[in-house]
Write an enzyme that holds these catalytic residues in place. Structure first.
Site, PDB file in Angstrom:
ATOM      1  CG  ASP A  52      -1.853   1.172   1.256  1.00 44.52           C
ATOM      2  OD1 ASP A  52      -2.352   1.551   0.183  1.00 44.52           O
ATOM      3  OD2 ASP A  52      -2.079   1.728   2.349  1.00 44.52           O
ATOM      4  CD  GLU A  91      -4.355   1.852  -2.910  1.00 46.89           C
ATOM      5  OE1 GLU A  91      -4.157   3.084  -2.898  1.00 46.89           O
ATOM      6  OE2 GLU A  91      -4.861   1.221  -1.967  1.00 46.89           O
ATOM      7  CG  ASP A 102      -1.016   3.373   5.891  1.00 42.68           C
ATOM      8  OD1 ASP A 102      -1.309   4.031   4.887  1.00 42.68           O
ATOM      9  OD2 ASP A 102      -1.026   3.836   7.048  1.00 42.68           O
TER      10      ASP A 102
END
Length: 179
Positions: free
Chosen positions: A7, A68, A141
């Site tokens: 992330d 991501e 996160d």
């Protein structure tokens, strides 16, 4: 299948490793956050992220890296930092020949919670449940990185079949033109 989920972020870059196959219980191998000081020079922050990702790759030896996909936000500065951290993760994986998959936030949310509009609390709760953890990983996160890895494990078989079908169709089309 062992997947490192990333992330991306300049201040907090979530990392999480999940192992398993679609349709079977998954196992969390590790989870954490690579942190950089907000007041540090950009180049130095990217080096710290690279070193952190390299450590995770060395320690956990994933077969895939799921990152991501950066999407347009209203805050261009935030998007740029996220994109730069994302590129570092992709570079680290590519340097080692590890395949990289990009998943949008809504794809990840839909895969893990059933809704592409789920909030961070819902994602954290489902990650906790799916990996049979005693508490949601913190900060968010870290939970998001695990969700990316889970999403990839669940989506990879279908994506691979689709890519094989497209390749077969292209090969057959080429044969048809040369015959």
């Amino acid at each position: 299948m062992r997947v490192l989920g990333v992330d991306p972020g300049l201040t907090r870059c979530g990392v999480g490793v999940v192992e398993g196959v679609a349709g079977r219980p998954l196992t969390m191998v590790g989870v954490g956050v690579v942190r950089t000081p907000a007041d540090a020079e950009l180049g130095r922050r990217l080096v710290v992220i690279e070193q952190g990702i390299e450590q995770w790759l060395d320690e956990h030896r994933p077969e895939f890296v799921a990152v991501e996909r950066v999407f347009s936000q209203h805050n261009v500065r935030t998007v740029m930092g996220t994109a730069q951290a994302s590129a570092v993760a992709m570079l680290c994986a590519a340097r080692r020949g590890i395949p990289v998959a990009l998943h949008t936030p809504s794809e990840v949310k839909a895969a893990v919670t059933g809704s592409g509009r789920a909030d961070k609390a819902q994602v954290g709760a489902m990650v906790t449940r799916l990996l049979r953890l005693s508490a949601p990983p913190r900060p968010a996160d870290a939970a998001d990185a695990l969700a990316l890895a889970i999403c990839h494990i669940w989506r990879a078989p279908a994506q691979n079949r689709l890519q094989q079908a497209v390749a077969l169709h292209a090969a057959n089309a080429t044969k048809g033109r040369t015959a």
